[in-house]
Design a protein around this motif. Structure first.
Motif, mmCIF file in Angstrom:
data_model
loop_
_atom_site.group_PDB
_atom_site.id
_atom_site.type_symbol
_atom_site.label_atom_id
_atom_site.label_comp_id
_atom_site.label_asym_id
_atom_site.label_seq_id
_atom_site.Cartn_x
_atom_site.Cartn_y
_atom_site.Cartn_z
ATOM 1 N N MET A 1 3.593 -7.228 -6.227
ATOM 2 C CA MET A 1 2.362 -6.879 -6.946
ATOM 3 C C MET A 1 1.238 -7.789 -6.467
ATOM 4 O O MET A 1 1.380 -8.996 -6.416
ATOM 5 N N SER A 2 0.124 -7.193 -6.089
ATOM 6 C CA SER A 2 -1.019 -7.973 -5.628
ATOM 7 C C SER A 2 -2.108 -7.974 -6.688
ATOM 8 O O SER A 2 -2.201 -7.065 -7.506
ATOM 9 N N ARG A 13 -8.727 5.813 -13.899
ATOM 10 C CA ARG A 13 -7.905 6.614 -12.976
ATOM 11 C C ARG A 13 -6.456 6.144 -12.963
ATOM 12 O O ARG A 13 -5.547 6.943 -12.700
ATOM 13 N N ALA A 14 -6.240 4.877 -13.255
ATOM 14 C CA ALA A 14 -4.873 4.340 -13.249
ATOM 15 C C ALA A 14 -4.107 4.669 -14.521
ATOM 16 O O ALA A 14 -2.888 4.420 -14.592
ATOM 17 N N LEU A 15 -4.798 5.241 -15.525
ATOM 18 C CA LEU A 15 -4.170 5.462 -16.827
ATOM 19 C C LEU A 15 -4.319 6.920 -17.275
ATOM 20 O O LEU A 15 -5.034 7.219 -18.238
ATOM 21 N N PRO A 16 -3.656 7.867 -16.613
ATOM 22 C CA PRO A 16 -3.697 9.262 -17.074
ATOM 23 C C PRO A 16 -3.135 9.357 -18.494
ATOM 24 O O PRO A 16 -2.133 8.712 -18.815
ATOM 25 N N TYR A 17 -3.772 10.152 -19.338
ATOM 26 C CA TYR A 17 -3.399 10.177 -20.752
ATOM 27 C C TYR A 17 -1.935 10.550 -20.977
ATOM 28 O O TYR A 17 -1.233 9.900 -21.757
ATOM 29 N N SER A 18 -1.462 11.586 -20.325
ATOM 30 C CA SER A 18 -0.079 12.024 -20.561
ATOM 31 C C SER A 18 0.923 10.975 -20.092
ATOM 32 O O SER A 18 1.911 10.701 -20.772
ATOM 33 N N ALA A 300 1.551 -1.406 -22.739
ATOM 34 C CA ALA A 300 1.947 -0.112 -22.181
ATOM 35 C C ALA A 300 0.978 0.310 -21.085
ATOM 36 O O ALA A 300 1.383 0.887 -20.063
ATOM 37 N N ALA A 301 -0.309 0.033 -21.280
ATOM 38 C CA ALA A 301 -1.292 0.366 -20.249
ATOM 39 C C ALA A 301 -1.026 -0.434 -18.972
ATOM 40 O O ALA A 301 -1.112 0.107 -17.859
ATOM 41 N N ALA A 302 -0.701 -1.719 -19.115
ATOM 42 C CA ALA A 302 -0.388 -2.543 -17.944
ATOM 43 C C ALA A 302 0.858 -2.024 -17.241
ATOM 44 O O ALA A 302 0.927 -1.972 -16.003
ATOM 45 N N ARG A 307 3.323 1.088 -12.750
ATOM 46 C CA ARG A 307 4.117 2.243 -12.338
ATOM 47 C C ARG A 307 3.293 3.126 -11.388
ATOM 48 O O ARG A 307 3.810 3.607 -10.373
ATOM 49 N N THR A 308 2.011 3.322 -11.716
ATOM 50 C CA THR A 308 1.142 4.134 -10.870
ATOM 51 C C THR A 308 0.960 3.483 -9.497
ATOM 52 O O THR A 308 1.032 4.153 -8.465
#
Length: 313
Positions: A1-2, A13-18, A300-302, A307-308
């Motif tokens: 991870m960088s 953009r990194a956090l799509p709702y679904s 969860a967002a992190a 994951r993305t």
């Protein structure tokens, strides 16, 4: 991870709702997750400073944001700040996320997950009361995650309501402004309240087949829904809170004199625990989901971000 410092657009953009809603469901069943009580420092002038740490086996975060209700009149955001993400093994900072963007998207994703689990009907129309940042994020989340095609918007500011209606139209949705949200409740099986929660706004009862996500009030002093409505819902419907922190933060329910500690949480619903199985849930009756916020949602967002990034190589 960088290490990455993400702009608001990059954070979104990194956090799509679904995907974020699914990550929240996964986090609620992860025994390594640790989220201590958040620190809320009152500020002169009526604002608050929030410090919210959380961690699991891989990732640790600290959210540092300010909430200044009067900023709306100054033309400034009511929520400002950042979320710092660390690698648990090395202690290195791996990302810095835009705090208001994460707050908007993870809050809407929590409501989306609750609706996916609990809503008696998903077809709408959906009533949004409060046309600010949370109103917009909930509109986007419920369209993407539930397929909502029609939305009604109520706001004390006609300009804000019209702007959100225009945004809905740009997404291909049917949308209109309504000036009397209490009257509109009779026609809307999906309801989201995202007002500043400085006073009671909603005094009419939701439909018997309604799902309500009450988002605006997240301290004991804040309130959107009248005590009479909350008491009615406790008698005839199903009340669910986002986390046990709501036991001392759910202003709408606490000011209605309800024992919030007896209500099932979203983790109970997702995990189908005994607490959820034993909850009073009439065959017909509205569902009222009270959201107060929790550092775990930011964790969860992190996790969703990492994951993305992993999927993108």
């Amino acid at each position: 991870m960088s290490d990455a410092i993400l702009s608001p657009d990059q954070t979104a953009r990194a956090l799509p709702y679904s995907a974020l809603a699914q990550e929240i469901a996964t986090l609620l069943q992860d025994p390594t997750v640790a989220v201590p009580p958040r620190i809320v420092q009152a500020l002169q002038g009526g604002g608050s400073l929030f410090v919210m740490p959380a961690a699991d086996a891989q990732v640790a975060i600290t959210k540092l944001i300010s909430f200044i209700p009067g900023n709306a009149e100054r033309g400034l955001p009511t929520i400002q700040g950042d979320i710092v993400v660390f690698d648990v093994q090395t202690g290195q900072r791996v990302a810095l996320l835009d705090g208001p963007t994460v707050t908007a998207r993870r809050t809407a994703a929590v409501s989306l997950l609750a609706a996916q689990q609990l809503a008696p009907r998903r077809d709408g129309p959906m009533l949004i009361v409060g046309a600010g940042v949370q109103g917009r994020s909930h509109l986007e989340a419920f369209h993407q995650g539930l397929g909502v095609q029609e939305v009604w918007v109520a706001s004390r500011s006609r300009a804000s309501a019209d702007a959100l209606v225009a945004h809905a139209h740009s997404m291909g949705l049917q949308a209109r402004r309504v000036d009397e949200p209490n009257a509109a409740l009779a026609d809307c099986p999906l309801v989201v309240s995202t007002t500043p929660a400085q006073q009671v706004v909603l005094t009419a009862r939701p439909r018997s087949d309604a799902f309500v996500a009450a988002v605006g009030a997240f301290t004991p002093r804040m309130v959107e829904w009248s005590a009479e409505v909350c008491q009615h819902l406790a008698r005839t419907g199903t009340l669910v809170v986002d986390t046990r922190d709501a036991d001392h933060e759910a202003g709408d329910l606490l000011q209605a004199g309800l024992d919030v500690s007896t209500l099932p949480s979203l983790a109970d619903v997702v995990g189908q625990t005994v607490a959820w199985q034993n909850a009073h849930r009439p065959a017909d009756g509205p569902v009222f989901f009270k959201s107060c916020g929790w550092g775990g949602w930011d964790l969860a967002a992190a996790r969703c971000l990492e994951r993305t990034r992993a999927q993108q190589g």
